[in-house]
Design an enzyme around this catalytic site. Structure first.
Site, PDB file in Angstrom:
ATOM      1  N   CYS A 126     -22.303 -58.151  -1.453  1.00  0.00           N
ATOM      2  CA  CYS A 126     -20.860 -58.296  -1.646  1.00  0.00           C
ATOM      3  C   CYS A 126     -20.379 -59.655  -1.119  1.00  0.00           C
ATOM      4  O   CYS A 126     -21.137 -60.416  -0.528  1.00  0.00           O
ATOM      5  CB  CYS A 126     -20.122 -57.167  -0.937  1.00  0.00           C
ATOM      6  SG  CYS A 126     -20.444 -55.512  -1.621  1.00  0.00           S
TER       7      CYS A 126
ATOM      8  N   HIS B  21     -14.553 -57.660  -0.082  1.00  0.00           N
ATOM      9  CA  HIS B  21     -14.022 -56.760   0.933  1.00  0.00           C
ATOM     10  C   HIS B  21     -13.835 -57.484   2.258  1.00  0.00           C
ATOM     11  O   HIS B  21     -14.083 -58.685   2.381  1.00  0.00           O
ATOM     12  CB  HIS B  21     -14.920 -55.528   1.100  1.00  0.00           C
ATOM     13  CG  HIS B  21     -16.332 -55.797   1.522  1.00  0.00           C
ATOM     14  ND1 HIS B  21     -16.672 -56.453   2.684  1.00  0.00           N
ATOM     15  CD2 HIS B  21     -17.519 -55.479   0.921  1.00  0.00           C
ATOM     16  CE1 HIS B  21     -17.979 -56.527   2.796  1.00  0.00           C
ATOM     17  NE2 HIS B  21     -18.532 -55.948   1.732  1.00  0.00           N
TER      18      HIS B  21
END
Length: 311
Positions: free
Chosen positions: A133, A125
């Site tokens: 992440c 992202h």
């Protein structure tokens, strides 16, 4: 940071500049795509099929932030960014992410689920914040998102993501001799080498509690990831088998001959050197304003400045 924040549309589009870069490399926007991620180097690679029908490197993107340490993710809350082989379909792309746009890696995959690993919503992202992440900045993820979305629209049903602790050269493997993750990393290296030698996406099966690459089975894909692997139908091409065998022997020799090294201090993930320079120059708030439309805070900036993976 190829794009200004002001130029980012709500839904990223493939820019004329990216299309021109593809054309120079004899790639079409709709041709299949493959992604490789390297933690220690804090880099994400986008590969595309070129006019010769093989994957070629399109572009390497610096990673702004990842969390945890080298090694696989095994449970919720461990802040680990995953390592392994994942496959992303169109339904896993999120154009409305709180981090600009994102795509879900699909962790836990079939093998990880069978091993009892837990966790969810592990993404690539935007922004520069991670608790498991891979954060690429809004500019970086916007370009990557547009590229993979176009490939999926062009007919590719899903694209493969290969997430590694580091570039799996013999030298790097020897550098981490003695790490408890070495058996797992050797397994990942089999897929890494298969791609390196063929420039074709490796077929990934799971059986015997491990990844198995480029195998065909008489009764189709194994249904139980933990059961013994069924008999395979033949072997890959002889030259590939020879290359893989030679690489394995080279690694065996390197691991025996290398002196054990102490593990890296746990400092919570890493950040590409280019972003660490920006962080030093502009501070966490200034950097957030440069790389996130929402000025999303940089996660654990002090740890990022002390990145133990940077040489």
């Amino acid at each position: 940071m190829a794009m200004d924040l002001a130029s980012l549309a709500e839904a990223p589009q493939l820019s004329s500049k990216v299309k021109a870069e593809m054309a120079k490399k004899k790639m079409r926007p709709e041709s299949p795509v493959l992604v490789r991620i390297f933690k220690q180097e804090s880099e994400l690679e986008v590969w595309k099929v070129d006019a010769g029908g093989q994957y070629a490197l399109f572009k390497t993107y610096p990673m702004c932030r990842w969390s945890g340490k080298l090694g696989p993710k095994t449970k919720s809350g461990d802040r680990q960014a995953p390592e392994g082989f994942y496959h992303v379909s169109a339904g896993m792309l999120n154009p409305n992410s709180q981090y600009y746009v994102s795509f879900n890696l699909g962790y836990p995959n079939r093998l990880e689920s069978a091993l009892g690993y837990t966790g969810e919503a592990l993404m690539v992202h935007g922004a520069c914040s991670s608790s498991g992440c891979y954060a690429m900045t809004d500019q970086g993820v916007g370009e990557i998102y547009a590229i993979v979305q176009r490939a999926l629209e062009g007919g590719q049903q899903r694209f493969q993501v290969q997430a590694y602790p580091f570039r799996m050269t013999t030298q790097n493997m020897a550098r981490h001799r003695g790490d408890p993750n070495m058996p797992f990393w050797r397994m990942l290296k089999e897929g890494y080498d298969a791609f390196a030698f063929t420039r074709k996406q490796p077929k990934v099966s799971v059986c015997g509690g491990r990844y198995v690459f480029n195998k065909e089975f008489a009764d189709g894909e194994p249904s139980d990831p933990l059961a013994q692997c069924p008999a395979a139908l033949g072997e890959p091409a002889g030259d590939l088998v020879a290359k893989l065998g030679a690489e394995q022997r080279k690694l065996d020799a390197a691991l025996v001959g290398a002196a054990p090294v102490s593990g890296f201090a746990y400092m919570d993930g890493g950040m590409h050197a280019s972003f660490r320079t920006l962080l030093k120059q502009q501070g966490a708030k200034g950097m957030a304003a440069r790389i996130s439309r929402t000025k999303y805070p940089v996660s654990r900036p002090d740890a990022a400045l002390a990145d133990p993976y940077d040489d």
